[in-house]
Scaffold this active site. Structure first.
Site, PDB file in Angstrom:
ATOM      1  N   CYS A  92      -3.793   5.345   0.508  1.00 10.30           N
ATOM      2  CA  CYS A  92      -3.254   4.903   1.799  1.00 10.30           C
ATOM      3  C   CYS A  92      -1.725   5.047   1.863  1.00 10.30           C
ATOM      4  CB  CYS A  92      -3.723   3.471   2.070  1.00 10.30           C
ATOM      5  SG  CYS A  92      -3.679   2.997   3.810  1.00 10.30           S
ATOM      6  N   HIS A 189     -10.034   2.711   0.575  1.00 11.98           N
ATOM      7  CA  HIS A 189     -10.021   1.452  -0.160  1.00 11.98           C
ATOM      8  C   HIS A 189     -11.471   1.161  -0.560  1.00 11.98           C
ATOM      9  CE1 HIS A 189      -5.881   0.759   1.023  1.00 11.98           C
ATOM     10  NE2 HIS A 189      -6.202   0.907   2.306  1.00 11.98           N
TER      11      HIS A 189
END
Length: 238
Positions: A92, A189
């Site tokens: 991310c 994630h």
């Protein structure tokens, strides 16, 4: 290899979404194969060691992301690790800052230029399950994760997508993540490696210098159950 040294970078800045789980997964899968592991947590006020075998960097908010990029640029060790072929997994915000530039706090910031890509703001926030068909060269099969980001990432010619999106947004609704050499960036994630054990094993194989097929098998009953449940949930929602 006597001891596998895995560095988790800047947990004080980029550890918002449980990405430390990737470190735990790698350590578990290495130790299950008889490989000693030395996890190393390096905070943003410390020098990044150049002697590690693998580097991990997680996700975070705009402010910490900008600070992390500035300190990593000043330090220089992560760029040298990439040049030396050390495996790097970036998630991310960590993924975005590996590119030429990223957007945070209302403006563009310089990235580390490790991967040929740039990131900016998207029209909406991407939140929810993400899945895709991974690049066949990697041999890791379909990927699954959870994304939560407001960026869109544009890939250059010197990188390849980690996967083609089948659910979610990823980079731009068509591709997810990027890879070049032994560097992998992704929006997944979950943590990502708990859901994608073959990706974890690919990183381990790169770190110890073997083909993934040479790694002894481990019991993946629970990771495979998790993967099956997530893919089934996505199918039911479509």
């Amino acid at each position: 290899m006597s001891t596998l040294r895995i560095v988790w970078l800047y947990p004080d800045l980029l550890s918002t979404y449980g990405d430390r789980g990737n470190l735990l997964v790698l350590a578990h899968r290495a130790r299950a194969r008889g490989i000693d592991v030395e996890p190393m947590q390096v905070r943003s006020d410390q020098r990044v060691p150049h002697t590690a075998d693998m580097y991990l960097i997680g996700g975070g908010e705009d402010g910490p992301q900008a600070v992390a990029a500035d300190r990593l640029l000043q330090d220089g060790a992560l760029n040298r690790a990439a040049e030396a072929g050390k495996p790097i997994l970036a998630i991310c915000a960590g993924y975005q800052l590996l590119g030429a530039s990223f957007y945070a706090n209302g403006r563009a910031y310089e990235g580390l230029n490790i991967l040929d890509l740039r990131s900016d703001r998207g029209p909406s926030r991407a939140v929810g399950e993400i899945a895709g068909e991974a690049a066949p060269q990697l041999g890791i099969g379909p990927i699954t994760g959870f994304e939560n980001h407001g960026g869109r990432t544009h890939l250059g010619e010197a990188v390849q997508p980690l996967a083609r999106v089948t659910a979610g947004i990823g980079n731009d609704g068509a591709t997810e993540g990027a890879w070049a050499g032994h560097v992998i960036g992704t929006y997944m994630h979950g943590p990502g490696l708990a859901r994608n054990p073959k990706l974890a094993d690919l990183l381990l194989a790169w770190a110890i210098g073997v083909d993934p097929s040479q790694l002894p098998p481990v019991d993946d009953t629970w990771p495979e159950r998790l993967r099956a449940e997530r893919f089934q949930a996505l199918s039911a929602a479509q």
